[in-house]
Structures are given as C-alpha cells and as structure tokens.
Design an enzyme around this catalytic site. Sequence first.
Site, PDB file in Angstrom:
ATOM      1  N   SER A 287       0.634  -0.847  -0.228  1.00 27.14           N
ATOM      2  CA  SER A 287      -0.322   0.153   0.078  1.00 27.14           C
ATOM      3  C   SER A 287       0.826   1.195   0.183  1.00 27.14           C
ATOM      4  O   SER A 287       2.198   0.980   0.564  1.00 27.14           O
ATOM      5  CB  SER A 287      -1.002   0.301   1.318  1.00 27.14           C
ATOM      6  OG  SER A 287      -1.553  -0.860   1.690  1.00 27.14           O
TER       7      SER A 287
HETATM    8  N1  SAM Z   1      -0.366  -4.565   4.518  1.00 24.61           N
HETATM    9  C1  SAM Z   1       0.007  -5.318   3.321  1.00 24.61           C
HETATM   10  C2  SAM Z   1       1.556  -4.842   3.346  1.00 24.61           C
HETATM   11  O1  SAM Z   1       1.932  -4.011   4.294  1.00 24.61           O
HETATM   12  O2  SAM Z   1       2.260  -4.921   2.144  1.00 24.61           O
HETATM   13  C3  SAM Z   1      -0.805  -5.150   1.597  1.00 24.61           C
HETATM   14  C4  SAM Z   1      -1.968  -5.801   1.526  1.00 24.61           C
HETATM   15  S1  SAM Z   1      -2.718  -5.495  -0.530  1.00 24.61           S
HETATM   16  C5  SAM Z   1      -3.381  -4.273  -0.246  1.00 24.61           C
HETATM   17  C6  SAM Z   1      -3.941  -6.798   0.334  1.00 24.61           C
HETATM   18  C7  SAM Z   1      -3.323  -8.472   0.504  1.00 24.61           C
HETATM   19  O3  SAM Z   1      -4.726  -8.648   1.119  1.00 24.61           O
HETATM   20  C8  SAM Z   1      -3.283  -9.350  -0.376  1.00 24.61           C
HETATM   21  O4  SAM Z   1      -1.927  -9.744   0.214  1.00 24.61           O
HETATM   22  C9  SAM Z   1      -3.901 -10.413  -0.135  1.00 24.61           C
HETATM   23  O5  SAM Z   1      -3.397 -11.536  -0.881  1.00 24.61           O
HETATM   24  C10 SAM Z   1      -4.408 -10.201   1.371  1.00 24.61           C
HETATM   25  N2  SAM Z   1      -5.708 -11.041   1.362  1.00 24.61           N
HETATM   26  C11 SAM Z   1      -6.993 -10.960   0.779  1.00 24.61           C
HETATM   27  N3  SAM Z   1      -8.457 -11.489   1.583  1.00 24.61           N
HETATM   28  C12 SAM Z   1      -7.252 -12.007   2.225  1.00 24.61           C
HETATM   29  C13 SAM Z   1      -8.457 -12.875   3.168  1.00 24.61           C
HETATM   30  N4  SAM Z   1      -9.438 -13.301   3.476  1.00 24.61           N
HETATM   31  N5  SAM Z   1      -7.084 -13.091   3.886  1.00 24.61           N
HETATM   32  C14 SAM Z   1      -5.641 -13.282   4.092  1.00 24.61           C
HETATM   33  N6  SAM Z   1      -5.205 -11.950   3.755  1.00 24.61           N
HETATM   34  C15 SAM Z   1      -6.394 -12.405   2.439  1.00 24.61           C
END
Ligand code: SAM
Length: 213
Positions: A63
């Site tokens: 992000s």
């Molecule tokens: N916080 C992260 C960082 O610092 O890089 C950015 C996160 S990215 C915008 C969103 C993440 O949420 C992705 O890696 C995606 O695979 C994960 N995601 C989506 N649905 C999810 C779920 N139900 N449980 C766990 N992770 C999930």
Amino acid sequence: MLQEFLDERKRMVEHQLRARGINDACVLAAFELIPRHLFMPQESREWAYEDCPHPIGFGQTISQPYIVAYMTQMLELLDTERVLEVGTGSGYQAAILSRLVREVHTVELIPTLANRAAHPLADLGVTNVFIHIGDGSQGWVKSAPYDAIIVTAAAPRVPKSLLNQLTDHGRMILPVGDSGYQKLELWQREGNSFLQETLLPVAFVPLRGKEGV
Ligand code: SAM
C-alpha cells in the site's frame, strides 16, 4: 541495510507523512527506520519511496506509505498491545506495527506471499510478528482477542468475526465497499456495543474468503 535509501526515507516521512498530518512521533520514527524497499520486488526497489502503491505479484500490492501511516495512527496503539493484521502482503505494514506494539499476528491467504514476507522481517531481526496462512476474513481465533485489528484489503461489509475478536475498548480500521472504491471505517468496541466512524475514501484490492467477496 538500515542506511540504504535513508535520505529517500527521510524525505518520504517529511513530504508524504508529516506534511499531510501524520504527527505521532512513534509512527513517524517507525517509517524512518523500516526500509520499505526490502519489502518490494528487487526490480522495483528504486521506486520504493514514491507516493504510491506498488505491485508485489499475484495481483496484490504494497500500500501507499501515507495510507499505511494513516491507518496505523488512527488506531492509537500502545506498546503493551496485541494487534491482528488481515492481509500480510509484503509484510511492510506488519514491520511498521512491530515497532509500535508488543505482538503482531498477521494473516495472509496466498502462501507464497506469506512465506516471502517472512524474509525481510527476519533480516531486520523482527521477533514479535507471527505470520499465519489462511482466511483472515474470519480473523485468527487462536490468538484472539486483539486490542486492535487492521484489515488491508477491502471488505464488502464489516466482518462480524473480526468485531467479535476485539477486546473491550478494542479498535479496528478497514476499507469497506465495492472493488475499486471504498471508505476507511474505524470501529471501537465498548462492551457489546460498537461505535463506527467513516474516514477517507481509498482503493484497496478485495478481501477474499468467507466474510469477504
Ligand atoms: N498490508 C500489506 C503490505 O503491507 O504489503 C498490503 C496488503 S495487500 C493491499 C492485500 C493483501 O490481502 C493481499 O496480500 C491479499 O492476498 C490479502 N488477502 C485478501 N483476502 C484475504 C483474506 N481473506 N485473508 C488473508 N489475506 C487476504
């Protein structure tokens, strides 16, 4: 390792964070310390301190620094607290949180991303982040309750399981809305009641899973 891109990091803190109202000294210090480039693919590290999200593979992103800082600051974290992050992604948000609280549990649905995120955290000597692979839309029951929860993927509606895993006075911040356009919501538990406040418009990738899309 901590000296690399230090000037770029200081500029990011001044121009992207402090200038936009991030004023919690502990949050600013964490952003100055944690090397964001270590959480990005090798080929895009030179852009690590720009004011935007970046691809990290599997259609996912690290992000924008300002949004990471804003969500972190809004949780008003104490160094005695335990936090759950849903959506480990690159591990950068978890690394920032590791400087501010006692313990961070972070859940990632995509095993390769979860395994990859462990490397920069280990290289930085971070020992209070616990990465779990699974569906974080239902939280992580084994280590609940949490003083704060941060969801870094967009939920169509606030997941009830997550609200239930907050301690009394616990706070949760998450993007809520359709894919492409959401609003950040801040929730606070007071006994069996929940207070909600709507904050900034944002654009996150979708939260998958049972309480996601
Ligand atoms: N916080 C992260 C960082 O610092 O890089 C950015 C996160 S990215 C915008 C969103 C993440 O949420 C992705 O890696 C995606 O695979 C994960 N995601 C989506 N649905 C999810 C779920 N139900 N449980 C766990 N992770 C999930």
